[in-house]
Design a protein around this motif. Structure first.
Motif, short mmCIF file in Angstrom:
data_model
loop_
_atom_site.label_atom_id
_atom_site.label_comp_id
_atom_site.label_asym_id
_atom_site.label_seq_id
_atom_site.Cartn_x
_atom_site.Cartn_y
_atom_site.Cartn_z
N ARG A 65 19.92 18.42 -21.34
CA ARG A 65 19.39 19.55 -22.12
C ARG A 65 18.95 19.11 -23.50
NH1 ARG A 65 23.35 24.36 -20.36
NH2 ARG A 65 22.38 24.76 -18.34
N GLY A 69 15.19 19.57 -24.58
CA GLY A 69 14.88 20.34 -25.78
C GLY A 69 13.99 19.57 -26.74
N THR A 73 10.10 20.57 -27.62
CA THR A 73 9.76 20.81 -29.02
C THR A 73 8.59 19.95 -29.49
OG1 THR A 73 12.05 21.37 -29.50
CG2 THR A 73 10.68 20.78 -31.38
N VAL A 113 6.83 27.38 -28.56
CA VAL A 113 8.13 26.71 -28.43
C VAL A 113 9.21 27.53 -29.13
CG1 VAL A 113 9.44 24.67 -29.20
CG2 VAL A 113 7.21 24.39 -28.11
N TRP A 114 8.90 28.06 -30.31
CA TRP A 114 9.86 28.88 -31.04
C TRP A 114 10.25 30.11 -30.21
CZ3 TRP A 114 9.14 33.85 -33.26
CH2 TRP A 114 10.19 34.28 -34.06
N TYR A 116 10.06 30.42 -26.95
CA TYR A 116 10.81 29.95 -25.78
C TYR A 116 12.28 29.73 -26.15
CZ TYR A 116 12.58 26.85 -22.17
OH TYR A 116 13.35 26.28 -21.19
N PHE A 117 12.52 29.03 -27.25
CA PHE A 117 13.90 28.75 -27.64
C PHE A 117 14.62 30.01 -28.12
CE2 PHE A 117 12.62 24.19 -27.99
CZ PHE A 117 13.50 23.73 -27.02
N LYS A 118 13.89 30.97 -28.63
CA LYS A 118 14.51 32.23 -29.03
C LYS A 118 15.04 32.96 -27.80
CE LYS A 118 13.68 35.86 -32.36
NZ LYS A 118 14.79 35.54 -33.23
N GLN A 120 15.75 31.43 -24.80
CA GLN A 120 16.65 30.55 -24.06
C GLN A 120 17.68 29.87 -24.96
OE1 GLN A 120 16.52 30.23 -20.71
NE2 GLN A 120 14.84 31.70 -20.70
N ALA A 121 17.97 30.47 -26.10
CA ALA A 121 18.80 29.83 -27.13
C ALA A 121 20.13 29.32 -26.61
CB ALA A 121 19.02 30.78 -28.29
N TYR A 124 20.51 25.83 -24.71
CA TYR A 124 20.33 24.57 -25.41
C TYR A 124 21.38 24.34 -26.48
CZ TYR A 124 16.02 24.15 -22.86
OH TYR A 124 15.11 24.04 -21.85
#
Length: 138
Positions: A65, A69, A73, A113-114, A116-118, A120-121, A124
């Motif tokens: 992961r 990540g 990014t 990307v931001w 996506y990570f928001k 799937q926080a 990761y």
């Protein structure tokens, strides 16, 4: 990779704020590349273990992961540069305008990307694996 950290506060039932202790940092294999030395960061309390401030917990950082990540990014926005450039050239724009659109596509990639990570926080974040100690007395 497993690391020992200290809980500084409970953010929510499934998230805690932790900090690496200096002794944990000195023995960590990733200490050369670490950007969290002495800094607080979040960990996912996936199993909702009962943890409190001052307790030492063991967190698990899944290497796949971490690598995924990093790749998401950095690589995703960069892949949009040539795509944006060639689409702009195909639309009949000049080299300068195509370059600016390609730079804009990188920025759009970082926004993607931001987002996506928001969403799937938790997936990761390091996961709290176990509680090692009761609250420390200082």
């Amino acid at each position: 990779m497993y690391e020992v950290v200290t809980v500084t506060r409970n953010i929510s039932p499934d998230k805690v704020e932790v900090v690496c202790t200096s002794s944990a940092c000195s023995g960590c294999k990733g200490s050369t590349f670490c950007n969290t030395k002495g800094k607080k960061f979040e960990a996912w309390n996936e199993n909702k273990l009962p943890v409190g401030e001052g307790q030492e917990v063991e967190i698990y950082l899944k290497p796949s992961r971490t690598i995924a990540g990093t790749l998401i990014t950095l690589i995703a926005p960069l892949l949009l540069f040539p795509l944006g450039y060639f689409l702009a050239v195909a639309a009949g724009l000049g080299v300068g305008a195509s370059f600016l659109i390609a730079l804009g596509s990188i920025a759009l990639g970082f926004v993607g990307v931001w987002l996506y990570f928001k969403r799937q926080a938790n997936h990761y974040l390091p996961v709290v694996a176990s509680v090692l100690s009761e609250e420390r007395e200082e």
